[in-house]
Design a protein around this motif. Structure first.
Motif, PDB file in Angstrom:
ATOM      1  N   LEU A 254      17.016 -10.087  -7.430  1.00  0.00           N
ATOM      2  CA  LEU A 254      17.814 -11.103  -6.748  1.00  0.00           C
ATOM      3  C   LEU A 254      18.523 -10.542  -5.526  1.00  0.00           C
ATOM      4  N   VAL A 255      18.728  -9.207  -5.494  1.00  0.00           N
ATOM      5  CA  VAL A 255      19.476  -8.607  -4.381  1.00  0.00           C
ATOM      6  C   VAL A 255      18.622  -7.676  -3.527  1.00  0.00           C
ATOM      7  N   ARG A 256      17.402  -7.392  -3.952  1.00  0.00           N
ATOM      8  CA  ARG A 256      16.572  -6.474  -3.164  1.00  0.00           C
ATOM      9  C   ARG A 256      16.255  -7.106  -1.811  1.00  0.00           C
ATOM     10  N   LEU A 257      16.148  -6.249  -0.791  1.00  0.00           N
ATOM     11  CA  LEU A 257      15.747  -6.737   0.519  1.00  0.00           C
ATOM     12  C   LEU A 257      14.245  -7.016   0.522  1.00  0.00           C
ATOM     13  N   PRO A 258      13.783  -7.960   1.320  1.00  0.00           N
ATOM     14  CA  PRO A 258      12.347  -8.264   1.343  1.00  0.00           C
ATOM     15  C   PRO A 258      11.521  -7.042   1.744  1.00  0.00           C
ATOM     16  N   TYR A 259      10.474  -6.770   0.989  1.00  0.00           N
ATOM     17  CA  TYR A 259       9.537  -5.687   1.319  1.00  0.00           C
ATOM     18  C   TYR A 259      10.272  -4.365   1.540  1.00  0.00           C
ATOM     19  N   HIS A 260      11.190  -4.049   0.610  1.00  0.00           N
ATOM     20  CA  HIS A 260      12.085  -2.903   0.807  1.00  0.00           C
ATOM     21  C   HIS A 260      11.369  -1.560   0.728  1.00  0.00           C
ATOM     22  N   LEU A 261      10.248  -1.489   0.007  1.00  0.00           N
ATOM     23  CA  LEU A 261       9.498  -0.235  -0.086  1.00  0.00           C
ATOM     24  C   LEU A 261       8.298  -0.294   0.853  1.00  0.00           C
ATOM     25  N   SER A 262       8.286   0.557   1.863  1.00  0.00           N
ATOM     26  CA  SER A 262       7.199   0.510   2.842  1.00  0.00           C
ATOM     27  C   SER A 262       5.863   0.868   2.203  1.00  0.00           C
ATOM     28  N   ALA A 263       4.797   0.479   2.861  1.00  0.00           N
ATOM     29  CA  ALA A 263       3.453   0.819   2.392  1.00  0.00           C
ATOM     30  C   ALA A 263       3.253   2.330   2.382  1.00  0.00           C
ATOM     31  N   VAL A 264       3.841   3.017   3.353  1.00  0.00           N
ATOM     32  CA  VAL A 264       3.712   4.473   3.433  1.00  0.00           C
ATOM     33  C   VAL A 264       4.450   5.135   2.265  1.00  0.00           C
ATOM     34  N   THR A 265       5.642   4.649   1.954  1.00  0.00           N
ATOM     35  CA  THR A 265       6.386   5.187   0.806  1.00  0.00           C
ATOM     36  C   THR A 265       5.598   5.000  -0.479  1.00  0.00           C
ATOM     37  N   GLN A 266       5.063   3.801  -0.677  1.00  0.00           N
ATOM     38  CA  GLN A 266       4.307   3.531  -1.901  1.00  0.00           C
ATOM     39  C   GLN A 266       3.065   4.408  -1.977  1.00  0.00           C
ATOM     40  N   ALA A 267       2.369   4.570  -0.865  1.00  0.00           N
ATOM     41  CA  ALA A 267       1.153   5.400  -0.854  1.00  0.00           C
ATOM     42  C   ALA A 267       1.482   6.848  -1.174  1.00  0.00           C
ATOM     43  N   THR A 268       2.566   7.370  -0.597  1.00  0.00           N
ATOM     44  CA  THR A 268       2.948   8.762  -0.821  1.00  0.00           C
ATOM     45  C   THR A 268       3.352   8.990  -2.270  1.00  0.00           C
ATOM     46  N   ALA A 269       4.135   8.073  -2.820  1.00  0.00           N
ATOM     47  CA  ALA A 269       4.565   8.209  -4.215  1.00  0.00           C
ATOM     48  C   ALA A 269       3.377   8.148  -5.169  1.00  0.00           C
ATOM     49  N   LEU A 270       2.428   7.275  -4.895  1.00  0.00           N
ATOM     50  CA  LEU A 270       1.240   7.181  -5.749  1.00  0.00           C
ATOM     51  C   LEU A 270       0.433   8.472  -5.705  1.00  0.00           C
ATOM     52  N   ALA A 271       0.344   9.085  -4.537  1.00  0.00           N
ATOM     53  CA  ALA A 271      -0.369  10.361  -4.435  1.00  0.00           C
ATOM     54  C   ALA A 271       0.338  11.423  -5.271  1.00  0.00           C
ATOM     55  N   ALA A 272       1.667  11.477  -5.192  1.00  0.00           N
ATOM     56  CA  ALA A 272       2.422  12.461  -5.969  1.00  0.00           C
ATOM     57  C   ALA A 272       2.227  12.265  -7.462  1.00  0.00           C
ATOM     58  N   LEU A 273       2.157  11.017  -7.892  1.00  0.00           N
ATOM     59  CA  LEU A 273       1.988  10.727  -9.319  1.00  0.00           C
ATOM     60  C   LEU A 273       0.607  11.134  -9.826  1.00  0.00           C
ATOM     61  N   GLU A 274      -0.340  11.359  -8.919  1.00  0.00           N
ATOM     62  CA  GLU A 274      -1.657  11.863  -9.322  1.00  0.00           C
ATOM     63  C   GLU A 274      -1.613  13.363  -9.617  1.00  0.00           C
ATOM     64  N   HIS A 275      -0.520  14.031  -9.243  1.00  0.00           N
ATOM     65  CA  HIS A 275      -0.427  15.490  -9.362  1.00  0.00           C
ATOM     66  C   HIS A 275       0.758  15.919 -10.228  1.00  0.00           C
ATOM     67  N   THR A 276       1.115  15.083 -11.203  1.00  0.00           N
ATOM     68  CA  THR A 276       2.305  15.400 -12.013  1.00  0.00           C
ATOM     69  C   THR A 276       2.134  16.710 -12.782  1.00  0.00           C
ATOM     70  N   GLY A 277       0.936  17.013 -13.244  1.00  0.00           N
ATOM     71  CA  GLY A 277       0.715  18.245 -13.999  1.00  0.00           C
ATOM     72  C   GLY A 277       1.082  19.473 -13.192  1.00  0.00           C
ATOM     73  N   THR A 278       0.619  19.520 -11.945  1.00  0.00           N
ATOM     74  CA  THR A 278       0.929  20.657 -11.070  1.00  0.00           C
ATOM     75  C   THR A 278       2.413  20.707 -10.748  1.00  0.00           C
ATOM     76  N   LEU A 279       2.986  19.569 -10.415  1.00  0.00           N
ATOM     77  CA  LEU A 279       4.395  19.530 -10.010  1.00  0.00           C
ATOM     78  C   LEU A 279       5.326  19.932 -11.151  1.00  0.00           C
ATOM     79  N   LEU A 280       4.982  19.535 -12.374  1.00  0.00           N
ATOM     80  CA  LEU A 280       5.846  19.882 -13.502  1.00  0.00           C
ATOM     81  C   LEU A 280       5.753  21.369 -13.868  1.00  0.00           C
TER      82      LEU A 280
END
Length: 369
Positions: A254-280
């Motif tokens: 109800l309070v989030r701004l429209p389209y608050h997470l950019s496409a670039v942010t979402q793409a970068t985060a998804l890439a990081a989540l593919e490498h959780t084993g290495t990062l941990l």
């Protein structure tokens, strides 16, 4: 005549306040902002480039407003690492955990409402409360920086806050809050109002214990807040998220701004989540270095707070800021958080930690002379 901030029609509760910040100094060793010292692995950098390249082809369009793919993968990560099932509808994401906290306070706090935190703790909770017009109450801790649960429960009963913050592991002290303490505070909060209880788990991946995610079961007014800044080594990404009852996720939208997470942010985060084993794996190295810092500092005679985070609070100093300056003079930047007699150091690489330990050894010799 100079025109300054005091000449503007700023809200009264913001007058005389200072913005959040830590010194950003050009020194050989920076251990003051709890960053992960290890750069992202090259394979992940390449994957980020691929994902961002794909996203760039449609930057003329708005990003996925609800970040469905990202929230789905975050839910999978939480389930995989905690053993507690979390689904898409339990997860919300924003630009850093600070925006998550801001959205929660915009939704459940605001003018005429209050929030309580147990200080010293993460100072942004109080700052964001003021920024959203939410009254701030400072709750009690013991001298060893653990939460005084009976006193905290009494404060909740007395003030009847709308939002209760519990930070575990706690920043800047590093100690974790036991599940039974969180449950006691949750029960106190529900008896008083009821109100929302926000458990800030920004550093949980570094903890000796488990996440408190399973406490969400049957507790719709409980929220777990997380970040990708620390364990994922992605402070520059600015991606935070929460897990909660689906009704909470619906409410913050109800309070989030429209389209608050950019496409670039979402793409970068998804890439990081593919490498959780290495990062941990980096997390395991940092936990070992954190424990080494605790042991070495104690061997030098410093008082050290038990730490479940990627940093260590140590002291005591007659003048903490002077001690901070003397360590800085030796090329090492740590954090003076304002906790009387204490400083905080982030666990860095072995070489960075060696430089820090050399600096505090010399400081100890000076103080003993």
């Amino acid at each position: 005549m100079t025109f300054g901030i005091d000449d503007l029609p700023v809200r009264d509760e913001l007058r005389g306040k200072s913005p959040y910040g830590a010194p950003q100094l050009d020194v050989p060793v920076r251990l003051n902002t709890n960053e992960n010292p290890y750069p992202l692995p090259e394979a992940l950098v390449e994957r980020i480039a691929e994902r961002v390249r794909e996203a760039a082809r449609t930057l003329n369009r708005y990003p996925d407003r609800d970040a469905v793919e990202l929230r789905t993968r975050l839910a999978e990560y939480l389930t995989e690492t905690s053993g507690y099932h979390v689904g898409l509808r339990n997860v919300w994401a924003a630009n850093g955990s600070n925006e998550v906290i801001q959205q929660l306070l915009q939704t459940f706090g605001g003018p005429g409402r209050t929030a309580i935190g147990f200080e010293p703790s993460y100072s942004m909770h109080g700052l964001i409360a003021r920024g959203t017009g939410t009254g701030w109450i400072s709750g009690p801790r013991h001298d060893d920086f653990t939460i005084d649960v009976p006193a905290a429960a009494r404060a909740i009963a007395e003030h009847r806050p709308d939002v209760v913050f519990v930070t575990t592991p706690n920043n800047p002290t590093g100690n974790a809050v036991p599940a039974e303490s969180v449950l006691a505070l949750y029960e106190a909060a529900q008896a008083a109002k009821p109100s929302m209880v926000v458990v800030d788990e920004a550093y949980v991946e570094f903890s000796h214990g488990d996440s408190l995610l399973p406490l969400l079961e049957g507790r719709p007014n409980l929220v777990i807040s997380r970040t990708m800044s620390k364990a994922f080594g992605a402070a520059g990404l600015r991606l935070g998220y929460l897990a909660a009852h689906p009704a909470v996720v619906d409410a913050v939208q109800l309070v989030r701004l429209p389209y608050h997470l950019s496409a670039v942010t979402q793409a970068t985060a998804l890439a990081a989540l593919e490498h959780t084993g290495t990062l941990l794996k980096y997390v395991e190295q940092l936990k070992a270095e954190r424990d080494r810092l605790v042991a070495e500092l104690r061997a030098l005679g410093y008082e050290v707070t038990e730490s479940d985070a990627n940093f260590v609070q140590f002291g005591r100093f007659a003048d903490a800021h002077e001690a901070w300056r003397r360590i800085l003079d030796r090329g090492v930047l740590v954090r003076d958080n304002g906790v009387p007699g204490r400083l905080r150091v982030t666990a860095g690489t072995p070489e960075e930690n060696d430089a820090f330990l050399d600096a505090v050894r010399e400081l100890k010799k000076e103080q003993s002379a």
